[in-house]
Design a protein around this motif. Sequence first.
Motif, PDB file in Angstrom:
ATOM      1  N   ARG A   1       0.834  -1.202   0.000  1.00 56.09           N
ATOM      2  CA  ARG A   1       0.000   0.000   0.000  1.00 56.09           C
ATOM      3  C   ARG A   1       0.869   1.252   0.000  1.00 56.09           C
ATOM      4  N   GLY A   2       0.508   2.201  -0.837  1.00 55.74           N
ATOM      5  CA  GLY A   2       1.169   3.491  -0.852  1.00 55.74           C
ATOM      6  C   GLY A   2       0.433   4.492   0.012  1.00 55.74           C
ATOM      7  N   ALA A   3       0.746   5.764  -0.178  1.00 54.78           N
ATOM      8  CA  ALA A   3       0.146   6.802   0.649  1.00 54.78           C
ATOM      9  C   ALA A   3      -1.324   7.027   0.310  1.00 54.78           C
ATOM     10  N   ALA A   4      -1.730   6.687  -0.899  1.00 51.70           N
ATOM     11  CA  ALA A   4      -3.116   6.905  -1.310  1.00 51.70           C
ATOM     12  C   ALA A   4      -3.533   5.808  -2.277  1.00 51.70           C
ATOM     13  N   GLY A   5      -4.833   5.649  -2.430  1.00 48.86           N
ATOM     14  CA  GLY A   5      -5.337   4.685  -3.398  1.00 48.86           C
ATOM     15  C   GLY A   5      -5.421   3.281  -2.847  1.00 48.86           C
ATOM     16  N   GLU A   6      -5.894   2.363  -3.683  1.00 48.26           N
ATOM     17  CA  GLU A   6      -6.049   0.972  -3.299  1.00 48.26           C
ATOM     18  C   GLU A   6      -4.686   0.265  -3.262  1.00 48.26           C
TER      19      GLU A   6
END
Length: 207
Positions: free
Chosen positions: A87-92
């Motif tokens: 997982r990154g900072a935003a998004g799925e």
Amino acid sequence: MKFLLLILPLLAASATAKPVPAGLFADHAILQRNRPVPVWGTADPGEDVTVAFAGKSHTTKADSKGRWQVQLDPMPSSSEPKELSIRGAAGEPVLLKDILVGEVWIASGQSNMQFSVGGCVNAPVEIAAANFPQIRQFSVPPKGSLAPLDSVQGNWAICSPNTVGDFSGVGYFFARDLYQKLGIPVGIIKSSYGGTPAEAWTSRQAL
């Protein structure tokens, strides 16, 4: 104004780009048991990246070139398929499915290691009996590079009569013997290049 309307969605998409794991980390992968397991890839520079597997998570920050790496804790072997989440900072998150834990071996060399099961003695009989879904092979494409690479294109193939013909012959029979003795998942990373000299496998610094 039309130009601005076109460019704004592109900027929004790039700001929420998902982290990209190195090619070895894909659906059906096998991770090494009883040792720390490095997992790496790329993301936006400075982005926080969290890798979760088997109930534990590890967070790191991508460096100025967008490279990141975490290290999973040692795990016992497991034949139960699990998901690995990145997982990154935003998004799925990026979800890698059907991940097992067991023995992982590199099958590296020249044509003797590249030689496939399909060309072996009694190939039709061996192929028909090769129903071992916990044996899997990742094939590294034969591609030269003057510098070490951070990633590679490829995928994990589950051993079956439909796929084993392209497995390394040496790699497959070794993995089958190991699986039959240990009863745990076995992964083979086939990195072979027929006809290459020893110098091709040696770093420039070592030469």
